[in-house]
Design a protein around this motif. Structure first.
Motif, PDB file in Angstrom:
ATOM      1  N   UNK A 325    -124.836  -2.859  40.987  1.00  0.00           N
ATOM      2  CA  UNK A 325    -123.413  -2.520  40.929  1.00  0.00           C
ATOM      3  C   UNK A 325    -122.640  -3.531  40.084  1.00  0.00           C
ATOM      4  N   UNK A 326    -122.971  -4.802  40.238  1.00  0.00           N
ATOM      5  CA  UNK A 326    -122.294  -5.827  39.448  1.00  0.00           C
ATOM      6  C   UNK A 326    -122.579  -5.637  37.962  1.00  0.00           C
ATOM      7  N   UNK A 327    -123.828  -5.348  37.626  1.00  0.00           N
ATOM      8  CA  UNK A 327    -124.177  -5.110  36.224  1.00  0.00           C
ATOM      9  C   UNK A 327    -123.479  -3.866  35.684  1.00  0.00           C
ATOM     10  N   UNK A 328    -123.359  -2.846  36.506  1.00  0.00           N
ATOM     11  CA  UNK A 328    -122.671  -1.631  36.067  1.00  0.00           C
ATOM     12  C   UNK A 328    -121.187  -1.872  35.813  1.00  0.00           C
ATOM     13  N   UNK A 329    -120.610  -2.863  36.465  1.00  0.00           N
ATOM     14  CA  UNK A 329    -119.214  -3.215  36.208  1.00  0.00           C
ATOM     15  C   UNK A 329    -119.078  -4.177  35.032  1.00  0.00           C
ATOM     16  N   UNK A 330    -120.062  -5.050  34.859  1.00  0.00           N
ATOM     17  CA  UNK A 330    -119.985  -6.048  33.789  1.00  0.00           C
ATOM     18  C   UNK A 330    -120.135  -5.388  32.426  1.00  0.00           C
ATOM     19  N   UNK A 331    -121.024  -4.428  32.303  1.00  0.00           N
ATOM     20  CA  UNK A 331    -121.277  -3.817  30.991  1.00  0.00           C
ATOM     21  C   UNK A 331    -120.033  -3.155  30.401  1.00  0.00           C
ATOM     22  N   UNK A 332    -119.359  -2.236  31.099  1.00  0.00           N
ATOM     23  CA  UNK A 332    -118.143  -1.663  30.483  1.00  0.00           C
ATOM     24  C   UNK A 332    -117.036  -2.679  30.303  1.00  0.00           C
ATOM     25  N   UNK A 333    -116.955  -3.668  31.209  1.00  0.00           N
ATOM     26  CA  UNK A 333    -115.931  -4.693  31.061  1.00  0.00           C
ATOM     27  C   UNK A 333    -116.177  -5.519  29.804  1.00  0.00           C
ATOM     28  N   UNK A 339    -114.502  -4.765  22.151  1.00  0.00           N
ATOM     29  CA  UNK A 339    -113.759  -3.836  21.296  1.00  0.00           C
ATOM     30  C   UNK A 339    -112.336  -4.342  21.068  1.00  0.00           C
ATOM     31  N   UNK A 340    -111.700  -4.834  22.126  1.00  0.00           N
ATOM     32  CA  UNK A 340    -110.342  -5.364  22.006  1.00  0.00           C
ATOM     33  C   UNK A 340    -110.313  -6.564  21.072  1.00  0.00           C
ATOM     34  N   UNK A 341    -111.276  -7.468  21.227  1.00  0.00           N
ATOM     35  CA  UNK A 341    -111.330  -8.647  20.366  1.00  0.00           C
ATOM     36  C   UNK A 341    -111.549  -8.250  18.906  1.00  0.00           C
ATOM     37  N   UNK A 342    -112.396  -7.265  18.660  1.00  0.00           N
ATOM     38  CA  UNK A 342    -112.670  -6.844  17.287  1.00  0.00           C
ATOM     39  C   UNK A 342    -111.414  -6.254  16.630  1.00  0.00           C
ATOM     40  N   UNK A 366    -103.037  -2.129  24.068  1.00  0.00           N
ATOM     41  CA  UNK A 366    -103.165  -3.160  25.090  1.00  0.00           C
ATOM     42  C   UNK A 366    -102.975  -2.579  26.482  1.00  0.00           C
ATOM     43  N   UNK A 367    -102.030  -1.635  26.615  1.00  0.00           N
ATOM     44  CA  UNK A 367    -101.808  -1.027  27.931  1.00  0.00           C
ATOM     45  C   UNK A 367    -103.059  -0.289  28.413  1.00  0.00           C
ATOM     46  N   UNK A 368    -103.672   0.506  27.553  1.00  0.00           N
ATOM     47  CA  UNK A 368    -104.856   1.261  27.955  1.00  0.00           C
ATOM     48  C   UNK A 368    -106.028   0.361  28.287  1.00  0.00           C
ATOM     49  N   UNK A 369    -106.304  -0.601  27.408  1.00  0.00           N
ATOM     50  CA  UNK A 369    -107.439  -1.491  27.660  1.00  0.00           C
ATOM     51  C   UNK A 369    -107.177  -2.411  28.846  1.00  0.00           C
ATOM     52  N   UNK A 370    -105.959  -2.913  28.986  1.00  0.00           N
ATOM     53  CA  UNK A 370    -105.652  -3.797  30.116  1.00  0.00           C
ATOM     54  C   UNK A 370    -105.782  -3.065  31.437  1.00  0.00           C
ATOM     55  N   UNK A 371    -105.357  -1.806  31.469  1.00  0.00           N
ATOM     56  CA  UNK A 371    -105.494  -1.028  32.695  1.00  0.00           C
ATOM     57  C   UNK A 371    -106.968  -0.844  33.058  1.00  0.00           C
ATOM     58  N   UNK A 372    -107.783  -0.483  32.067  1.00  0.00           N
ATOM     59  CA  UNK A 372    -109.211  -0.287  32.334  1.00  0.00           C
ATOM     60  C   UNK A 372    -109.884  -1.614  32.709  1.00  0.00           C
ATOM     61  N   UNK A 373    -109.587  -2.663  31.953  1.00  0.00           N
ATOM     62  CA  UNK A 373    -110.183  -3.965  32.259  1.00  0.00           C
ATOM     63  C   UNK A 373    -109.730  -4.482  33.618  1.00  0.00           C
ATOM     64  N   UNK A 447    -105.657 -11.500  30.501  1.00  0.00           N
ATOM     65  CA  UNK A 447    -106.934 -10.816  30.716  1.00  0.00           C
ATOM     66  C   UNK A 447    -108.023 -11.320  29.779  1.00  0.00           C
ATOM     67  N   UNK A 448    -107.704 -11.445  28.488  1.00  0.00           N
ATOM     68  CA  UNK A 448    -108.733 -11.903  27.544  1.00  0.00           C
ATOM     69  C   UNK A 448    -109.187 -13.320  27.856  1.00  0.00           C
TER      70      UNK A 448
END
Length: 823
Positions: A325-333, A339-342, A366-373, A447-448
């Motif tokens: 479960x932790x790995x499944x959360x770390x990968x999309x995060x 992607x945000x950094x790029x 930033x709003x979309x990525x911050x919400x997901x992150x 967040x970053x």
């Protein structure tokens, strides 16, 4: 990132070890007036720059470096001037006071000339000292002003409110902006390709591609070799921690380090002048490779720690389901972070993309990525996700927790981890919700930086575990244990010291990497480190970390020498004399006390503490002692004696008067003793020295167990003694030397009192050993026909309960005996 780590480590070590000297300071022939003029000129320019409120971060760092150079040069000049003042004062004291009074004889001309010259030199040295001190103060204030300006600028940047992401006016230009961004990247790639020469397109590009494919194939083979040779493999039982750690490192290297190395080659090629990739498109390619490297490392290293496919190889106590479960959360995060950094870094680094990313796009993005992150981070911060099943069961159970040392340490750490968890949740919530209110920069900043710091902390934590195990392997290796003949106690101390220094190095390295991301520059860190090492002025007191560490070192070395001298006197020198043993003990104890005072005095002198102030404080305390502090000082001095002589120590089993138990803590005023009933008894230290004290475990835990037993008067005493010895020798905690003995203590009216005495290596087991011996006696004696008599008592019952009524035979007169007739 690796180069930055290495550079920061080297720079930190240089600051700690090497003196900072500028080219001007290294030239001792440079006049002080020239140095002072340069300092004042630099600071005048900086003050003019500070009048401009729009001071860029790069300009602020350059200003701080210049001021740091001024402070270093002025500090060295001040130290040289101070040494000169001390030397000139010593020379003037050697000349003696000048003649005073009208009738005093005139001073000889050579002496007067030398005195005048020394006074003039002293005046010049004092003026240099004052000017250098003034420059240090001025530069320090300017550093504080620059820091305040930078903090104000950062706060204004973070609190700058942009367009709201959910307004129609903000969402309308979003498709055009995304299309322009992708189109400009494509145009940049096309322009780069068209700008290449024909030979670069054919030979150079194909050669680079072939080199990349060969490197990829070699890395793939090396990856398989590392996993096959050192990685995890199917096992039925859990391997030892050292082997699991090695397998985790091999898995992390194979899955993360090797692909990151290939990506590092790409990054290096994009930043090398003369390379076909050295262009705007190369910058985009390098940013993509950097982000991909971060993603590979962030996903590979946790996989090696949790090992969900091979649960027996995991390094933590978490269940495989939770690790997955932790790995499944770390990968999309990690993917969202990369992607945000790029996108943001490409928009800042490439001119063709800088004008495309409008404030409206950044707000929505930033709003979309911050919400997901934020949602992923909050899910990752759930406490239940990081608890083992045993911890969850213990938390839900009403049973009391075990009162052992490990559980006490965990209990003491819980408030810290709870506070840290609350802080992380708060930062995540603020970073998630800030973009919704238009605070785009604040959301990106929180967040970053939070995710980047978590990544670096995880990597450093894994490296810490690896190096700690390496230290343990080295200190326990046959080379250190057998060939070098290092004792176990010494190896334990070396392992502790090495791991302690490792933790300090990891902490310094982590702070030096993470702090700049949060607005604390490397110049600020180095300046603060130098201030801590050189000294912090608080009023008339200077607190220097270097002086404190040096004082502690001197104190420890002096104590070690004193102890070596005491040991030599007690074991080699004094036994050869005819001095009585009690006097020899007094001599060695006195030398120990004097040595402790000398070591403390040396440490105080090295630390630079003014002994005059200590004398004044001691005088004031003497007055207070005379008015009512005798008891407190008596206990305080007694505590010092207890800590020095160590008649008792923590963990000893002692008997003080009617109190018996274990020493839990020795304070300066009183000592805490925990009884067998878990009650704490606070005994003043003076009482421990003024009355008899029984310490069962003073030098060691060897003690004697006495078990008395009574047998019938007609028993075979020799057989009883033989049987008692068999029972004692059969006990696993009975020592073979001294041997147990069976003794006949006394003979009573109804029994023979005997006693079995045996020695054990741990007297704390005396009650259980005596109980086992008694059980075995009760089991063996009846089989051997040995009787254990019981005390007998004759009870007479009176009729009708009347104590005054006499028995019938007592009411009749007794018959008189026949009297013999005289002859």
């Amino acid at each position: 990132m690796a180069c930055r780590l290495l550079a920061l480590l080297v720079l930190t070590l240089a600051v700690l070890v090497l003196p900072v000297e500028s080219p001007r300071a290294q030239n001792s022939e440079t006049p002080f007036s020239v140095l002072a003029a340069d300092w004042n000129g630099d600071m005048d320019v900086i003050e003019e720059l500070l009048k401009d409120s729009d001071l860029s971060p790069e300009a602020g760092e350059a200003v701080k470096k210049t001021l740091t150079k001024v402070i270093n040069e002025a500090t060295q000049a001040r130290d040289r001037a101070g040494a000169t003042v001390s030397e000139l004062n010593a020379r003037l004291d050697a000349l003696g006071p000048p003649p005073e009074g009208e009738n005093a004889a005139p001073e000889p001309d050579p002496v007067a000339t030398e005195r005048s010259r020394l006074n003039q030199s002293l005046s010049d040295a004092k003026s240099q000292f004052s000017l250098a001190e003034l420059a240090i103060t001025r530069a320090t204030n300017l550093v504080a002003r620059v820091g305040q300006e930078q903090r104000t600028r950062l706060a204004a940047h973070l609190l700058e409110q942009g367009p709201l992401p959910y307004l129609p006016s903000t969402l309308a230009p979003l498709p055009d902006t995304v299309g322009s961004f992708v189109a400009n990247i494509a145009l940049t790639a096309v322009g780069w390709w068209q700008g290449l020469a024909d030979e670069e397109r054919s030979g150079g590009f194909l050669g680079a591609a072939a080199f990349f494919l060969i490197g990829l194939a070699a890395a793939w083979w090396l990856r398989r070799f590392v996993l096959r040779r050192f990685g995890p493999y199917p096992v039925e039982e859990q391997p030892p921690y050292s082997r699991r750690l090695l397998a985790a490192v091999a898995d992390g290297v194979a899955r993360g380090i090797l692909p990151a190395a290939i990506l590092g080659v790409i990054i290096l090629r994009t930043q090398t002048e003369g390379s076909p990739f050295y262009s705007d498109f190369g910058t985009i390619l390098g940013l993509a490779a950097q982000c991909l490297m971060i993603f590979v490392l962030v996903t590979a290293l946790p996989h090696s720690v949790f090992s969900p496919e091979d649960p027996n190889w995991r390094l933590t106590g978490l269940e495989p389901e939770k690790g997955q479960q932790i790995l499944n959360l770390i990968r999309p995060l990690a993917l969202l972070y990369c992607v945000d950094e790029f996108v943001l870094r490409a928009g800042d680094a490439v001119p063709q993309l800088s004008g495309v990313l409008s404030p409206e796009f950044q707000s929505v993005w930033t709003f979309g990525l911050s919400l997901a992150q934020g949602l992923l981070a909050l899910a990752l911060l759930r406490p239940s996700l990081w608890k083992t099943n045993d911890e969850i069961a213990r938390d839900n159970s009403d049973a009391p927790e075990e009162d052992d040392e490990e559980e006490a340490i965990k209990t003491a750490r819980r408030p810290f981890w709870k506070a840290l968890h609350a802080l992380l949740v708060l930062v995540t919530l603020v970073g998630t919700l800030a973009p919704a209110l238009g605070y785009t920069h604040l959301g990106n900043y929180l967040l970053n930086n939070l995710l980047g710091s978590a990544i670096l902390v995880s990597i450093l934590y894994i490296l810490r575990g690896l190096f700690r195990e390496a230290i343990g392997f080295v200190t326990g290796s046959p080379l250190v244990r057998d060939r070098l003949a290092v004792r176990h106690k010494t190896r334990s101390r070396l392992k502790f010291a090495a791991r302690f220094l490792l933790d300090i190095a990891i902490f310094v390295l982590g702070v030096s990497i993470i702090a700049p991301n949060w607005g604390v520059s490397e110049t600020d860190l180095l300046h603060g480190l130098r201030v801590a090492l050189s000294g912090l002025q608080i009023g008339n007191v200077t607190i220097s970390l270097t002086d404190i560490l040096l004082a502690v070192f001197v104190f420890v070395v002096a104590l070690a020498l004193i102890r070596a001298l005491k040991r030599s006197l007690a074991e080699k020198i004094l036994p050869e004399t005819e001095i009585e043993e009690s006097l020899r003990h007094s001599i060695t104890a006195g030398i120990g006390y004097v040595g402790f005072v000398v070591a403390a005095a040396l440490a105080v002198a090295v630390a630079g503490v003014d002994l005059t102030n200590i004398a004044l404080i001691a005088g004031a305390l003497s007055v207070g002692i005379g008015f009512g502090l005798q008891n407190i000082v008596n206990n305080f001095v007694s505590g010092l004696i207890l800590l020095i002589e160590r008649p008792i120590k923590v963990g000893d089993w002692v008997v003080v008067g009617s109190n018996e138990g274990f020493v839990k803590q020795i304070n300066m005023r009183a000592t805490e003793i925990e009884t067998w009933q878990k009650a704490s008894v606070i005994v003043p230290n003076a009482d421990l020295l003024s009355q008899a004290l029984k310490n069962w475990t003073h030098k060691d835990k060897i003690g004697r167990v006495d078990v008395p037993i009574g047998v019938a008067l007609d028993s075979d005493v020799d057989r009883v003694c033989e049987l008692l010895l068999e029972i004692a020798k059969a006990h696993p905690r009975c020592r073979r030397y001294p041997e147990p003995v069976a003794l006949v203590m006394r003979i009573d009216d109804s029994r023979i009192e005997m006693e079995i005495r045996l020695f054990t290596s741990d007297i704390l087991w005396v009650v259980w050993i005596a109980s086992d011996i008694r059980k075995e006696i009760l089991r063996r004696f009846p089989k051997e026909g040995i009787v254990i008599p019981y005390a007998q008592r004759v009870v007479h019952l009176l009729e009708n309960g009347d104590p005054n009524r006499r028995r019938p035979e007592e009411t009749e007169p007794a018959a008189e005996p026949d009297k013999e007739e005289p002859r």
